[in-house]
Design an enzyme around this catalytic site. Structure first.
Site, PDB file in Angstrom:
ATOM      1  N   GLY A  98     -83.961  22.987  32.416  1.00 52.28           N
ATOM      2  CA  GLY A  98     -83.369  21.763  32.688  1.00 52.28           C
ATOM      3  C   GLY A  98     -82.064  21.738  32.397  1.00 52.28           C
ATOM      4  O   GLY A  98     -81.095  20.962  33.021  1.00 52.28           O
ATOM      5  N   GLU A 152     -79.058  21.755  25.370  1.00 50.00           N
ATOM      6  CA  GLU A 152     -80.317  21.194  26.022  1.00 50.00           C
ATOM      7  C   GLU A 152     -80.084  19.919  27.116  1.00 50.00           C
ATOM      8  O   GLU A 152     -79.126  19.275  26.906  1.00 50.00           O
ATOM      9  CB  GLU A 152     -81.116  20.283  24.810  1.00 50.00           C
ATOM     10  CG  GLU A 152     -81.979  21.358  24.002  1.00 50.00           C
ATOM     11  CD  GLU A 152     -83.398  21.407  24.707  1.00 50.00           C
ATOM     12  OE1 GLU A 152     -83.589  20.996  26.096  1.00 50.00           O
ATOM     13  OE2 GLU A 152     -84.479  21.750  24.207  1.00 50.00           O
ATOM     14  N   ASP A 153     -80.868  19.875  27.941  1.00 43.46           N
ATOM     15  CA  ASP A 153     -80.842  18.688  29.028  1.00 43.46           C
ATOM     16  C   ASP A 153     -81.203  17.294  28.089  1.00 43.46           C
ATOM     17  O   ASP A 153     -80.493  16.581  28.293  1.00 43.46           O
ATOM     18  CB  ASP A 153     -81.637  18.972  30.199  1.00 43.46           C
ATOM     19  CG  ASP A 153     -83.091  19.423  29.701  1.00 43.46           C
ATOM     20  OD1 ASP A 153     -83.357  19.505  28.664  1.00 43.46           O
ATOM     21  OD2 ASP A 153     -83.991  19.346  30.645  1.00 43.46           O
ATOM     22  N   ASP A 170     -86.466  14.752  23.337  1.00 44.15           N
ATOM     23  CA  ASP A 170     -87.373  13.596  23.473  1.00 44.15           C
ATOM     24  C   ASP A 170     -88.165  13.577  22.284  1.00 44.15           C
ATOM     25  O   ASP A 170     -87.939  12.871  21.381  1.00 44.15           O
ATOM     26  CB  ASP A 170     -88.355  13.971  24.837  1.00 44.15           C
ATOM     27  CG  ASP A 170     -89.592  12.905  25.173  1.00 44.15           C
ATOM     28  OD1 ASP A 170     -89.153  11.854  24.959  1.00 44.15           O
ATOM     29  OD2 ASP A 170     -90.570  13.114  25.684  1.00 44.15           O
ATOM     30  N   LYS A 184     -83.486  10.763  23.577  1.00 48.40           N
ATOM     31  CA  LYS A 184     -84.103   9.287  23.575  1.00 48.40           C
ATOM     32  C   LYS A 184     -84.721   9.137  22.087  1.00 48.40           C
ATOM     33  O   LYS A 184     -85.742   9.870  21.536  1.00 48.40           O
ATOM     34  CB  LYS A 184     -85.567   9.510  24.295  1.00 48.40           C
ATOM     35  CG  LYS A 184     -85.622   9.613  25.585  1.00 48.40           C
ATOM     36  CD  LYS A 184     -86.944   9.767  26.445  1.00 48.40           C
ATOM     37  CE  LYS A 184     -86.848  10.125  27.851  1.00 48.40           C
ATOM     38  NZ  LYS A 184     -88.049  10.711  28.202  1.00 48.40           N
ATOM     39  N   PHE A 223     -88.949   7.944  31.727  1.00 45.77           N
ATOM     40  CA  PHE A 223     -88.798   9.188  32.279  1.00 45.77           C
ATOM     41  C   PHE A 223     -87.773   9.027  33.190  1.00 45.77           C
ATOM     42  O   PHE A 223     -87.597   8.269  34.245  1.00 45.77           O
ATOM     43  CB  PHE A 223     -90.031   9.450  33.064  1.00 45.77           C
ATOM     44  CG  PHE A 223     -90.298  10.902  33.628  1.00 45.77           C
ATOM     45  CD1 PHE A 223     -90.445  11.755  32.654  1.00 45.77           C
ATOM     46  CD2 PHE A 223     -90.103  11.115  34.776  1.00 45.77           C
ATOM     47  CE1 PHE A 223     -90.717  13.222  33.314  1.00 45.77           C
ATOM     48  CE2 PHE A 223     -90.069  12.254  35.464  1.00 45.77           C
ATOM     49  CZ  PHE A 223     -90.401  13.584  34.786  1.00 45.77           C
ATOM     50  N   VAL A 224     -86.882  10.427  33.305  1.00 46.27           N
ATOM     51  CA  VAL A 224     -85.569  10.409  33.980  1.00 46.27           C
ATOM     52  C   VAL A 224     -85.890  11.669  34.726  1.00 46.27           C
ATOM     53  O   VAL A 224     -86.457  12.558  34.305  1.00 46.27           O
ATOM     54  CB  VAL A 224     -84.384  10.245  33.267  1.00 46.27           C
ATOM     55  CG1 VAL A 224     -84.138   8.912  32.885  1.00 46.27           C
ATOM     56  CG2 VAL A 224     -84.318  11.471  32.185  1.00 46.27           C
ATOM     57  N   ARG A 284     -84.530  18.721  40.656  1.00 40.49           N
ATOM     58  CA  ARG A 284     -83.316  19.177  39.681  1.00 40.49           C
ATOM     59  C   ARG A 284     -82.469  19.506  40.331  1.00 40.49           C
ATOM     60  O   ARG A 284     -81.280  19.403  39.638  1.00 40.49           O
ATOM     61  CB  ARG A 284     -83.900  20.708  39.132  1.00 40.49           C
ATOM     62  CG  ARG A 284     -85.005  20.839  38.397  1.00 40.49           C
ATOM     63  CD  ARG A 284     -85.365  22.116  38.126  1.00 40.49           C
ATOM     64  NE  ARG A 284     -86.644  22.585  37.222  1.00 40.49           N
ATOM     65  CZ  ARG A 284     -87.016  22.155  36.032  1.00 40.49           C
ATOM     66  NH1 ARG A 284     -86.050  21.444  35.209  1.00 40.49           N
ATOM     67  NH2 ARG A 284     -88.099  22.440  35.816  1.00 40.49           N
TER      68      ARG A 284
HETATM   69  P1  5GP Z   1     -89.494  17.299  23.529  1.00 39.59           P
HETATM   70  O1  5GP Z   1     -90.048  18.535  23.128  1.00 39.59           O
HETATM   71  O2  5GP Z   1     -88.120  16.997  23.072  1.00 39.59           O
HETATM   72  O3  5GP Z   1     -90.641  16.101  23.893  1.00 39.59           O
HETATM   73  O4  5GP Z   1     -89.243  17.621  25.083  1.00 39.59           O
HETATM   74  C1  5GP Z   1     -88.425  18.579  25.692  1.00 39.59           C
HETATM   75  C2  5GP Z   1     -88.645  18.804  27.101  1.00 39.59           C
HETATM   76  O5  5GP Z   1     -89.457  17.668  27.892  1.00 39.59           O
HETATM   77  C3  5GP Z   1     -87.225  18.798  27.816  1.00 39.59           C
HETATM   78  O6  5GP Z   1     -86.526  19.953  27.711  1.00 39.59           O
HETATM   79  C4  5GP Z   1     -87.634  18.444  29.276  1.00 39.59           C
HETATM   80  O7  5GP Z   1     -88.161  19.559  30.014  1.00 39.59           O
HETATM   81  C5  5GP Z   1     -89.032  17.413  29.096  1.00 39.59           C
HETATM   82  N1  5GP Z   1     -88.674  16.187  29.153  1.00 39.59           N
HETATM   83  C6  5GP Z   1     -88.652  15.264  28.214  1.00 39.59           C
HETATM   84  N2  5GP Z   1     -88.425  13.961  28.581  1.00 39.59           N
HETATM   85  C7  5GP Z   1     -88.023  14.102  29.926  1.00 39.59           C
HETATM   86  C8  5GP Z   1     -87.793  13.305  30.836  1.00 39.59           C
HETATM   87  O8  5GP Z   1     -87.579  11.803  30.733  1.00 39.59           O
HETATM   88  N3  5GP Z   1     -87.773  13.671  32.253  1.00 39.59           N
HETATM   89  C9  5GP Z   1     -87.847  14.981  32.250  1.00 39.59           C
HETATM   90  N4  5GP Z   1     -87.711  15.179  33.768  1.00 39.59           N
HETATM   91  N5  5GP Z   1     -88.340  15.933  31.452  1.00 39.59           N
HETATM   92  C10 5GP Z   1     -88.560  15.218  30.426  1.00 39.59           C
END
Ligand code: 5GP
Length: 178
Positions: free
Chosen positions: A48, A102-103, A106, A134, A156-157, A169
């Site tokens: 990402g 990081e992108d 979450d 977020k 969700f984005v 992407r």
């Molecule tokens: P976390 O471990 O913080 O819950 O999630 C991290 C990963 O979940 C991110 O690197 C991404 O790949 C995915 N992710 C979380 N939220 C989103 C979102 O709103 N859109 C997309 N496309 N991927 C997300």
């Protein structure tokens, strides 16, 4: 394009590329100030972060190293839940100033996992630079999350590196699900 469809799901424009680039430029300026005279290593988290990493690094003027890692998540069959694996983490991080790129953050679980792996190598410092965050979804505070492009609602984005089931992407803007 204000609205797009991916896999029959509708998305609307959320952050235009120009807005993302302006914010990225400011983050680069901040990094240049904070890391003046140092030589940090930027580690992008694939897939990402690839576009954000490229645009951010073009704004960075301090000497730096660049690397990438990939994190795979698996739903474990055991009750322990999620099992993760990191591919390609550089092995020479001892004593270095590490910046994880990081992108999106979450729940923060992926980042916690990466931070544990990096910390095990005893770097001099670790900071995280994430384009999106977020806050409402974060499970526990992450003190290393120093640089955030945009705090966004728990929606969700897609686009600018972020995918929806493998697609999107390559979109230069960021869209949110309707
Ligand atoms: P976390 O471990 O913080 O819950 O999630 C991290 C990963 O979940 C991110 O690197 C991404 O790949 C995915 N992710 C979380 N939220 C989103 C979102 O709103 N859109 C997309 N496309 N991927 C997300």
């Amino acid at each position: 394009m204000n609205k797009i469809n991916i896999h029959q799901k509708e998305f609307e424009i959320f952050l235009e590329n120009e807005t993302i680039c302006k914010r990225t430029r400011l983050m680069g300026i901040q990094l240049n100030v904070d890391y003046e005279g140092q030589c940090p290593i930027f580690i992008g988290v694939l897939n990402g972060s690839f576009l954000f990493m490229a645009d951010l690094l073009k704004e960075v003027e301090v000497d730096c190293e660049v690397g990438f890692i990939r994190v795979a998540s698996y739903q474990g069959t055991a009750s322990s839940g999620e099992i993760k694996e990191t591919f390609g983490l550089p092995e020479n991080l001892g004593g270095k100033d590490v910046i994880i790129v990081e992108d999106i953050v979450d729940t923060g679980l992926t980042l916690q996992y990466i931070l544990e792996k990096v910390n095990a190598q005893n770097p001099a410092s670790i900071n995280v630079c994430s384009l999106l965050f977020k806050p409402a979804a974060l499970l526990s505070p992450i003190k290393e999350l120093t640089y955030v492009g945009f705090e966004i609602p728990n929606e969700f984005v897609v686009g600018y590196g972020l995918d929806y089931d493998g697609l999107g992407r390559n979109l230069k803007d960021i869209y949110r699900a309707i």
